[in-house]
Write an enzyme that holds these catalytic residues in place. Structure first.
Site, mmCIF file in Angstrom:
data_model
loop_
_atom_site.group_PDB
_atom_site.id
_atom_site.type_symbol
_atom_site.label_atom_id
_atom_site.label_comp_id
_atom_site.label_asym_id
_atom_site.label_seq_id
_atom_site.Cartn_x
_atom_site.Cartn_y
_atom_site.Cartn_z
ATOM 1 N N LYS A 1 5.893 -40.710 -19.321
ATOM 2 C CA LYS A 1 6.197 -40.407 -20.747
ATOM 3 C C LYS A 1 7.009 -39.003 -20.734
ATOM 4 C CE LYS A 1 3.786 -39.106 -25.190
ATOM 5 N NZ LYS A 1 2.571 -38.972 -25.716
ATOM 6 N N ASP B 1 -4.723 -40.378 -34.180
ATOM 7 C CA ASP B 1 -3.223 -41.505 -34.128
ATOM 8 C C ASP B 1 -3.896 -42.788 -33.631
ATOM 9 O OD1 ASP B 1 -0.890 -41.993 -34.997
ATOM 10 O OD2 ASP B 1 0.140 -41.108 -33.324
#
Length: 670
Positions: free
Chosen positions: A443, A547
């Site tokens: 990432k 989230d």
């Protein structure tokens, strides 16, 4: 003058043209992941004209038939040969032994048979040999000890028999995988004296027997030991306690007996421990309560007795298995064990005066020691300096540089892009060369995006202290500069090949349709719930994810769900009243539209209830197949209201049609 041909992942068909041998300057030919075939192997013969050829990669095609001995005529400059994931048959040509400069040979997942030729031992430059998932038989050549440079050897999933040659102890192995064969006899002590063994040592599913040599304590750098499903006997060796870096230990399916040794108390980094299906006896040691990293623990089908501990991993019924131990008692209610009998001592109690004489000096000494320890820890913490290029992760995490990640992702190639979010992009990468071990997800943070650096820090802080089988596992982090001198931040995770839950529920146009069955959706729902339960109640500190949505739920090979992306996570102060829990951060709350709890729009206080709301929306999305921001929701209609308006006899009308068709098809087929 063409030197490099790279045409992987292009869906090419037909035969590889033999006139490719006219490219006299060719040194790299990469044709992986196509549908190329061969009839007479003429292209392989023609490649002998390419005297500079160093890299030949033909994996994941439709190459079939018997490999010709003409392979021995390839350039002696050849360093990397990969023909894995094809349909090769017959025995391995002895001519492989003539490729004297080859360093990486991969023939995994074919249908090769016969003996592994002893002539391979002539490849003195070999560093990686992968012959797994074939049909090789007979014994492992004893002269494999000549591979003094060999660091990775995988011969698993074959039909190899006989003893494990002790000569392998001469190799500088980091990975040794011999599982799923027909190997017999005792484990040679020399194997356990390979000081370089650090990643994996495994002999599962064989016919090996005898005790585990005490030399196992020499594997001080080993992360994973797997000897399950053999006939090993005796007691679990106490020198195992010296392998303090070990994270995964599998001893199940053997004939071990006696108690669980107290020496294992030193393995505080264990994440998974399986001792099931043995003849172990005695109580469950209390030191296992203190293993904060332990997320999977199997003790089933032994002869253990006594009270089940009540702390640590024993608080999570989904993380432990103790069935088949009839004399265990107590534990948490979810285990449904009988209560332990209350024992009253018949011994004469010592007098109060004697107790005071013994206990008071001990208490004073303990206080002095604790005070000294606290002062020492304070000054040690105050004076400690963090490394400049790494977030404060444990020493067991691998260290990678920006250059390492560039190589791993082929320069962050769009072909390796597997996802993108608000703060960065995720790439598939290979940090080593052995795909079964080193495939990762990288990432890369977009530091031009406001809040990206804060997201990086939040994710590091959250993931450094949590471990659970339903959370995405972080491998390391990189905080450095790129080749232009700009700041660079990235996180490296384990790669989960089945992608996100979102990609299954809402496939893109042109993608192959994949349907989750009802049972699979239920299993995923339970997995996500287990992850939230751990984050909220059983981790080192309560954490709110903030989230939760399908794109942040990833699926592994077995369709087990793992919750990821902790860029918005919040730590909560310890409190017994959830309604009073507050975030340790005052940053403005962000999340994803449709999943954020309504109360978050009125205040900046987060709580575990917000995650539960997001989880509820995720459940509705899973079973209706509709996003919370579906185009059909107009005039204030929401996913929650859409489901709520369905009466009891109309629920079938809002359920995902794809799931119903899949379910009905399964019922008809049975």
């Amino acid at each position: 003058m063409l030197q490099v041909i790279q045409l992987n992942d292009k869906a090419f068909t037909g035969a590889i043209p033999p006139n490719i041998g006219n490219l006299k300057s060719l040194y790299s030919l990469v044709l992986n992941n196509n549908q190329l075939e061969t009839n007479d192997w003429s292209f392989l013969t023609a490649l002998s004209n390419c005297t500079y050829l160093q890299d030949l990669q033909l994996s994941a095609n439709k190459l079939y038939g018997v490999l010709p001995n003409a392979i021995a005529n390839l350039s002696t400059s050849l360093e990397h040969l990969d023909m894995s994931f094809n349909q090769l048959e017959g025995s391995l040509p002895v001519g492989f032994g003539d490729l004297i400069n080859i360093s990486m040979l991969t023939l995994s997942r074919n249908f090769l048979t016969g003996a592994i030729p002893a002539t391979l031992a002539r490849l003195e430059m070999l560093q990686g040999l992968f012959l797994d998932h074939n049909n090789f038989s007979r014994e492992i050549p004893s002269n494999f000890g000549n591979f003094t440079r060999l660091s990775m050897l995988d011969l698993s999933f074959n039909g190899l028999s006989g003893n494990i040659p002790s000569s392998l102890g001469k190799c500088s192995l980091e990975v040794l995988s011999l599982g799923n064969n027909k190997l017999t006899g005792a484990l040679p002590k020399d194997i356990f004296l390979i000081s370089t063994l650090s990643i994996y040592l495994g002999f599962p599913h064989n016919l090996l027997s005898g005790p585990i040599p005490s030399e196992v304590g020499s594997l001080k750098n080993l992360i994973q030991l797997d000897i399950r499903e053999n006939n090993f006997s005796g007691q679990i060796p106490t020198p195992l306690g010296e392998c303090q870096i070990m994270e995964y230990l599998y001893l199940d399916g053997n004939l071990f007996q006696g108690p669980i040794p107290s020496a294992l108390s030193q393995l505080r980094g264990l994440q998974e421990l399986d001792l099931s299906q043995n003849n172990l006896s005695g109580p469950i040691p209390e030191f296992l309560e203190t293993f904060s990293q332990l997320s999977y623990f199997n003790l089933s089908f032994n002869n253990l007795e006594g009270e089940v501990p009540l702390k640590g991993v024993f608080l999570n019924a989904s993380a432990i298995s103790i069935v088949g131990n009839r004399r265990l008692c107590g534990g948490i209610s979810e285990l449904k064990l009988p209560p332990c009998p209350i024992e009253t001592s018949k011994k004469k109690h010592p007098s109060l005066k004697l107790k005071l004489v013994i206990l008071v000096p001990i208490a004073i000494l303990a206080c002095i020691l604790l005070l000294s320890f606290a002062i020492a820890q304070y000054w040690r913490h105050k004076s400690r300096k963090e490394p400049a290029n790494m977030t404060n992760f444990n020493d067991t995490y691998i260290w990678v540089s920006y250059a390492d990640l560039v190589r791993a992702t082929e320069g962050f190639s769009p072909a390796n892009l597997i996802g993108a979010g608000s703060f960065g992009s995720v790439y598939k990468g290979n940090i080593g060369g052995a795909e079964d071990i080193n495939v990762v997800a990288v990432k890369v943070l977009n530091l031009q995006q406001r809040g990206a650096s804060r997201s990086f820090t939040a994710e590091c802080e959250a993931l450094r202290c949590i471990r659970h089988r339903n959370l995405v596992k972080i491998l390391t982090a990189c905080s450095s500069v790129d080749f232009k001198g700009d700041d660079f931040k990235a996180l490296v995770f384990e790669y989960l090949p089945n992608g996100s839950l979102d990609s299954w529920l809402h496939p893109k146009v042109g993608e192959q349709s994949r349907v989750l069955t009802l049972i699979q959706r239920l299993d995923i729902a339970i997995d996500v719930a287990s992850a939230l339960d751990y984050l909220h109640h059983h981790g080192p500190v309560p954490i709110v994810h903030c989230d939760l949505k399908p794109s942040n739920v990833l699926l592994d090979d077995d369709m087990v769900a793992h919750v990821g992306d902790f860029g918005l996570a919040r730590f909560l102060k310890a409190s017994f009243n959830l309604s009073s829990q507050k975030s340790t951060s005052s940053a403005a709350l962000k999340g994803s539209i449709g999943y954020v709890a309504p109360e978050y729009g009125m205040a900046n206080k987060v709580s575990t209830s917000g995650d539960i709301y997001s989880y509820g929306i995720l459940l509705l999305e899973m079973f209706t197949g509709k996003r919370p921001i579906d185009e059909s929701f107009k005039d204030g209609l929401s996913l929650r209201m859409y489901v709520e308006m369905a009466q009891a006899n109309q629920v079938i009308d809002i359920v995902d049609r794809d799931m119903l068709e899949e379910q009905n098809g399964n019922v008809r087929s049975t």
